[in-house]
Write a protein that holds these residues in place. Structure first.
Motif: not given
Length: 523
Positions: A198-202, A207-209, A237-240
């Protein structure tokens, strides 16, 4: 007093200090029991700021204080919770400052599957009350993700099954975050993996999954216990990023399954839920394309048939043009005579007007006008002098106020600007109207030219010198005629000297740009 006094009973016993007796008790307890396993119910649980954990083990008659140091707490697979029945493994020791004995616990395990399930159910109820399992907060899984993130062990059969299934259905880029899937490291590794993805930037270098798969093979409830950890459930639950849980077999259920956006019965099924089948999509696109092509052809054919049906209901072109063509022929027949009559009337009017222009009359009128002009000239100079004197006297009586003049100029300037804008707009509009009218006249001029008449099948006769031939007599007298058609000219022999039995039709003439309408004979 007796000569030999007996000492008091016990007066010769060794005297211990508090520390000595506490140490002795410590040695006895630690030497007698050593490492033990104690079963009991967890009572009060306190975690100090230093990370050490203090809790009680009790049954229906006694209570033993227990302690686990920070390092021991970190290595525990199951952490004790109040009301939980456990088996604690450790060694007995004492705490001299408070004169109490306690159990120094290395590991805690539930006292049977029933206790473990009871703790799992209590945790499930607690997290559900916080809304972590609500269906409203679950996000839809992307239909065709570009990048798939997989959180699992890099060496197990699970990752091979997922990669193989993704390659068969729809090859996508896969990023694997290796974690421990059981044991004391499992919860922390899974939490770091979810938060790391989740911390990976688009658009970054990595690459962000678009979707995450948390997967593990089957096992006992103890093997899968890391996925029941509260920290793992909260991270899921908190995952974007939408998350698919695939922990264990179809009959295995963990708390992460309730917090995830979608639960898959097996890791292979998670890969199938993550991407569609590429071959099915291609077949569906081909089928839709064929249906679209058939529908387009059918629509065109229907429109074509409809157009043919409407065309058969229309009258023929000859019937539509017969009336206007006849009226045109009648008007063309009267056109030449009307032009000659108009020219004769204009010539007669010109003769009448020229009759009054005799030299004597002109000379008399010029003399009269010259005398009147001389009289006006003699009166003009004195009148100008008197006017200049009056204007000078009036100007001398006026007092010019510079400030008032500037105020009047400033007041009149907006009106002049508005008038200028209106004048400019009106001039522009008038120019546009004139341009449109000129364009319309030019189009009419071109459509009425004789070249349009030639394009409809008519011809123009010219003499060898290029002058138009308008009468049959003149045509018979010429040795050679030039016939002009739509696409060029050619020479022809003169007409026969015999008079045709029928009255010739009046020529239909159309004006050519820059010339009079009567320029030649059109046939």
């Amino acid at each position: 007093m007796d000569l030999i006094d007996d000492t008091e009973p016990g007066s010769n016993a060794h005297e211990f200090t508090v520390s000595e007796i506490s140490g002795a008790v410590k040695r006895v307890i630690e030497g007698e029991f050593g490492r033990v396993r104690v079963r009991g119910e967890v009572g009060r649980v306190v975690v100090a700021r230093t990370g050490h954990m203090y809790f009680d083990l009790k049954d229906d008659r006694s209570v033993i204080a227990a302690i686990s140091w920070k390092g021991q707490v970190a290595r525990m697979t199951v952490r004790p919770e109040e009301g939980m029945e456990v088996i604690a493994t450790g060694r007995m020791t004492t705490f001299a400052p408070q004169s109490k004995y306690q159990l120094q616990v290395d590991n805690v395990e539930p006292a049977g599957a029933g206790a473990l399930m009871a703790m799992l159910e209590a945790r499930k109820v607690k997290l559900a009350a916080e809304g972590l399992f609500d269906a409203a907060r679950k996000r839809p899984i992307p239909y065709l993700p570009q990048v798939v993130g997989v959180i699992t062990s890099p060496s197990g059969a699970v990752i091979r099954d997922i990669l193989h299934r993704l390659a068969d259905r729809f090859p996508r880029r896969v990023i694997v975050w290796p974690v421990a899937v059981q044991g004391e490291r499992c919860p922390a590794d899974v939490v770091r993996a979810i938060q790391g993805f989740n911390a990976l930037a688009p658009g970054g270098p990595l690459p962000r999954p678009d979707v995450l798969i948390v997967a593990r093979g089957g096992g006992s409830i103890e093997d899968l216990w890391g996925f029941n950890d509260e920290a793992v459930v909260r991270a899921a639950a908190a995952s974007d990023i939408p998350l698919i849980s695939a922990v264990g077999h179809e009959t295995d259920t963990t708390l992460i399954d309730f917090a995830s956006d979608l639960r898959a019965p097996t890791p292979t099924a998670a890969a199938e839920l993550a991407v569609p089948v590429r071959a099915d999509l291609l077949a569906q696109v081909a089928s839709l394309g064929a249906r679209l092509e058939r529908a387009g052809k059918g629509a065109v054919q229907q429109r074509d048939q409809r157009l043919r049906d409407l065309g058969r209901a229309l009258p023929r072109l000859e019937a539509l043009l017969s009336g206007p063509s006849q009226r045109f022929d009648l008007a063309a027949g009267r056109f030449a005579g009307s032009l000659r009559a108009l020219a004769d009337r204009k010539l007669l009017a010109l003769g009448r007007a020229a009759a009054g222009l005799r030299p004597g009359t002109l000379t008399s009128r010029a003399t009269t006008r010259a005398e009147a002009l001389g009289r006006l000239a003699t009166r003009l100079a004195p009148a100008l002098e008197r006017g200049i004197v009056r204007r000078g006297e009036r100007l001398a009586g006026l007092r010019l106020n510079r400030a008032r003049l500037l105020t009047d100029i400033a007041r009149a300037r907006p009106g002049l600007a508005t008038l200028k804008a209106r004048t400019t707009a009106a001039t522009h509009a008038q120019l546009l109207r004139a341009r449109d009218k000129l364009a319309a006249l030019d189009r009419m001029h071109q459509s009425l030219g004789y070249h349009e008449t030639l394009a409809r099948g008519f011809a123009m006769l010219r003499a060898p010198d290029g002058t138009p031939v308008t009468h049959t007599d003149a045509a018979r007298a010429l040795p050679r005629l030039t016939i002009e058609l739509r696409d060029g000219c050619f020479d022809a022999a003169p007409l026969s000297t015999e008079t045709p039995p029928e009255q010739p039709r009046k020529p239909r003439a159309r004006s050519q740009p820059g010339k009079a309408p009567d320029q030649g004979s059109l046939f």
